[in-house]
Scaffold this motif. Sequence first.
Motif, PDB file in Angstrom:
ATOM      1  N   LEU A 122      42.651  27.271  37.788  1.00 53.95           N
ATOM      2  CA  LEU A 122      43.625  27.927  37.462  1.00 53.95           C
ATOM      3  C   LEU A 122      43.697  29.292  38.216  1.00 53.95           C
ATOM      4  N   VAL A 123      45.020  29.658  38.616  1.00 56.63           N
ATOM      5  CA  VAL A 123      45.201  30.663  39.579  1.00 56.63           C
ATOM      6  C   VAL A 123      46.098  31.721  38.927  1.00 56.63           C
ATOM      7  N   VAL A 124      45.705  32.947  38.765  1.00 58.28           N
ATOM      8  CA  VAL A 124      46.424  34.087  38.137  1.00 58.28           C
ATOM      9  C   VAL A 124      47.247  34.777  39.433  1.00 58.28           C
ATOM     10  N   LEU A 125      48.469  35.063  39.351  1.00 58.84           N
ATOM     11  CA  LEU A 125      49.496  35.425  40.518  1.00 58.84           C
ATOM     12  C   LEU A 125      49.904  36.885  40.097  1.00 58.84           C
ATOM     13  N   ASP A 126      49.045  37.694  39.660  1.00 56.65           N
ATOM     14  CA  ASP A 126      49.197  39.033  39.427  1.00 56.65           C
ATOM     15  C   ASP A 126      48.048  39.876  39.958  1.00 56.65           C
ATOM     16  N   GLY A 127      48.309  41.060  40.411  1.00 60.66           N
ATOM     17  CA  GLY A 127      47.424  41.894  41.303  1.00 60.66           C
ATOM     18  C   GLY A 127      46.522  42.442  40.198  1.00 60.66           C
ATOM     19  N   TYR A 128      47.177  43.039  39.262  1.00 60.89           N
ATOM     20  CA  TYR A 128      46.081  43.948  38.243  1.00 60.89           C
ATOM     21  C   TYR A 128      45.108  42.573  37.818  1.00 60.89           C
ATOM     22  N   ALA A 129      45.621  41.652  37.229  1.00 60.57           N
ATOM     23  CA  ALA A 129      44.919  40.618  36.599  1.00 60.57           C
ATOM     24  C   ALA A 129      43.880  40.075  37.787  1.00 60.57           C
ATOM     25  N   ALA A 130      44.294  40.084  38.819  1.00 64.33           N
ATOM     26  CA  ALA A 130      43.257  39.259  39.873  1.00 64.33           C
ATOM     27  C   ALA A 130      42.109  40.396  40.245  1.00 64.33           C
ATOM     28  N   MET A 131      42.425  41.612  40.385  1.00 63.12           N
ATOM     29  CA  MET A 131      41.358  42.625  40.682  1.00 63.12           C
ATOM     30  C   MET A 131      40.285  42.673  39.532  1.00 63.12           C
ATOM     31  N   THR A 132      41.125  42.787  38.264  1.00 64.00           N
ATOM     32  CA  THR A 132      40.115  42.756  37.003  1.00 64.00           C
ATOM     33  C   THR A 132      39.378  41.649  37.073  1.00 64.00           C
ATOM     34  N   ALA A 133      39.536  40.432  37.384  1.00 62.96           N
ATOM     35  CA  ALA A 133      38.752  38.976  37.655  1.00 62.96           C
ATOM     36  C   ALA A 133      37.940  39.294  38.631  1.00 62.96           C
ATOM     37  N   VAL A 134      38.060  39.722  39.772  1.00 61.98           N
ATOM     38  CA  VAL A 134      36.891  39.969  40.733  1.00 61.98           C
ATOM     39  C   VAL A 134      36.127  41.183  40.504  1.00 61.98           C
ATOM     40  N   GLY A 135      36.423  41.962  39.527  1.00 58.86           N
ATOM     41  CA  GLY A 135      35.886  43.536  39.163  1.00 58.86           C
ATOM     42  C   GLY A 135      36.112  44.202  40.283  1.00 58.86           C
ATOM     43  N   ARG A 136      37.308  44.482  40.865  1.00 57.64           N
ATOM     44  CA  ARG A 136      37.586  45.279  42.196  1.00 57.64           C
ATOM     45  C   ARG A 136      38.889  46.099  41.782  1.00 57.64           C
ATOM     46  N   PRO A 137      38.988  46.988  41.081  1.00 57.78           N
ATOM     47  CA  PRO A 137      40.047  47.768  40.639  1.00 57.78           C
ATOM     48  C   PRO A 137      40.635  48.281  41.881  1.00 57.78           C
ATOM     49  N   MET A 138      41.905  48.553  41.857  1.00 56.47           N
ATOM     50  CA  MET A 138      42.590  49.524  42.956  1.00 56.47           C
ATOM     51  C   MET A 138      42.497  48.661  44.329  1.00 56.47           C
ATOM     52  N   SER A 139      42.656  47.319  44.171  1.00 53.11           N
ATOM     53  CA  SER A 139      42.328  46.774  45.658  1.00 53.11           C
ATOM     54  C   SER A 139      43.638  45.955  46.019  1.00 53.11           C
ATOM     55  N   PRO A 140      43.870  45.622  47.105  1.00 55.57           N
ATOM     56  CA  PRO A 140      45.027  45.159  47.638  1.00 55.57           C
ATOM     57  C   PRO A 140      44.907  43.585  47.461  1.00 55.57           C
ATOM     58  N   ILE A 141      44.818  43.195  46.179  1.00 53.26           N
ATOM     59  CA  ILE A 141      44.576  41.644  45.994  1.00 53.26           C
ATOM     60  C   ILE A 141      45.589  41.174  45.033  1.00 53.26           C
ATOM     61  N   ASP A 142      46.296  40.070  45.319  1.00 53.82           N
ATOM     62  CA  ASP A 142      47.361  39.722  44.347  1.00 53.82           C
ATOM     63  C   ASP A 142      47.291  38.437  43.643  1.00 53.82           C
ATOM     64  N   ALA A 143      46.186  37.660  43.826  1.00 57.75           N
ATOM     65  CA  ALA A 143      45.929  36.229  43.183  1.00 57.75           C
ATOM     66  C   ALA A 143      44.486  36.074  43.329  1.00 57.75           C
ATOM     67  N   ALA A 144      44.079  35.453  42.350  1.00 60.36           N
ATOM     68  CA  ALA A 144      42.554  35.159  42.171  1.00 60.36           C
ATOM     69  C   ALA A 144      42.350  33.636  41.051  1.00 60.36           C
ATOM     70  N   VAL A 145      41.394  32.895  41.789  1.00 68.27           N
ATOM     71  CA  VAL A 145      41.161  31.808  40.857  1.00 68.27           C
ATOM     72  C   VAL A 145      40.076  32.341  39.751  1.00 68.27           C
ATOM     73  N   ILE A 146      40.760  32.127  38.716  1.00 64.10           N
ATOM     74  CA  ILE A 146      39.915  32.514  37.446  1.00 64.10           C
ATOM     75  C   ILE A 146      39.588  31.300  36.314  1.00 64.10           C
ATOM     76  N   GLY A 147      39.579  30.036  36.781  1.00 63.29           N
ATOM     77  CA  GLY A 147      39.134  29.045  36.083  1.00 63.29           C
ATOM     78  C   GLY A 147      38.815  27.632  36.904  1.00 63.29           C
ATOM     79  N   ILE A 148      38.131  26.980  36.362  1.00 64.77           N
ATOM     80  CA  ILE A 148      37.943  25.559  37.197  1.00 64.77           C
ATOM     81  C   ILE A 148      38.441  24.508  36.030  1.00 64.77           C
ATOM     82  N   ILE A 149      39.222  23.837  36.390  1.00 68.10           N
ATOM     83  CA  ILE A 149      39.957  22.846  35.283  1.00 68.10           C
ATOM     84  C   ILE A 149      39.039  21.564  35.086  1.00 68.10           C
ATOM     85  N   ASP A 150      38.880  21.155  33.733  1.00 71.08           N
ATOM     86  CA  ASP A 150      38.223  19.923  33.717  1.00 71.08           C
ATOM     87  C   ASP A 150      39.393  18.713  33.311  1.00 71.08           C
ATOM     88  N   ARG A 151      40.152  19.432  32.538  1.00 75.89           N
ATOM     89  CA  ARG A 151      41.371  18.163  32.210  1.00 75.89           C
ATOM     90  C   ARG A 151      42.509  19.052  31.821  1.00 75.89           C
TER      91      ARG A 151
END
Lengths: 94, 101
Positions: free
Chosen positions: A59-88
Motif C-alpha cells: 500500500l503506497v501513500v502519494l502525499d508528502g505530509y502522510a509520507a513524512m509522518t509514516a517515516v517519522g521525518r516531518p518537514m522532509s522532501p518526501i512525497d510517497a511512502a510504503v505504509i502497508g504490506i498487502i495480504d489479500r
Amino acid sequence: MILARVTGEVVATQKHASQEGRKLLLVEPEAFAGARAHGAPPGLIALDAVGAGVGERVLVVLDGYAAMTAVGRPMSPIDAAVIGIIDRVDALGT
Amino acid sequence: MFLARVTGTVVATVKDEALRARKLLVVRPLDAHGRPQARTLVAVDAVGAGAGETVYCCRGKEASFPWLPETVPSDASIVGIVDPAANPGLVAANANGEGRA
C-alpha cells in the motif's frame, strides 16, 4: 493510496539526509478489478516505512505530509511512502 | 518521488529572490525501466545533480523543504542521484548521459 508491487530498490549515496536509514523502493502501481491505479507518476519511488521487500504487494501513500509522518521525518522532501504490506484484496461483486 | 534524467539547465537572471543561487534543471521523467517519458519539467536541484544524470525528484509543497527555513517556491526538486553502478537497469536505458563514477 494505491495498490502497488515492489519491483526493485534504488541505491543513491548522494541524496537528501531525510532519506537516511530507509530503503528507496521502486513500486509499480497495480490495477484492480479492471481499473488502473490513480495518481501515480511513472517511475514512482516510495520510501519504505514498514520493511517491505522486492516482489511484495504493498500500500503506497502519494502525499508528502502522510509520507513524512509514516517515516517519522516531518518537514522532509518526501512525497510517497510504503505504509502497508498487502495480504489479500477481495473484490466485492458490483 | 519519481525517476528522471537531467536534460537541460535553465538560466533566468530575473527570478524569485529565493531562487537566486539555486540550480534550475530541466528533467525528463523516466518509467520504472529507465525509459524517458514524453514530458518535461523544471526542478530545483538540492543535491548537486549534473547533465545527463539519472535522478529522482520530490513533487508538491514538500519540494520546497530542502531549504527550510528559507522559503523556496518549488513544486519539484531533485532530492537524490541514482548510482549508475548500483542500478544498471535504470541508468543504462537512457545511456547517453555520462553517469557519476
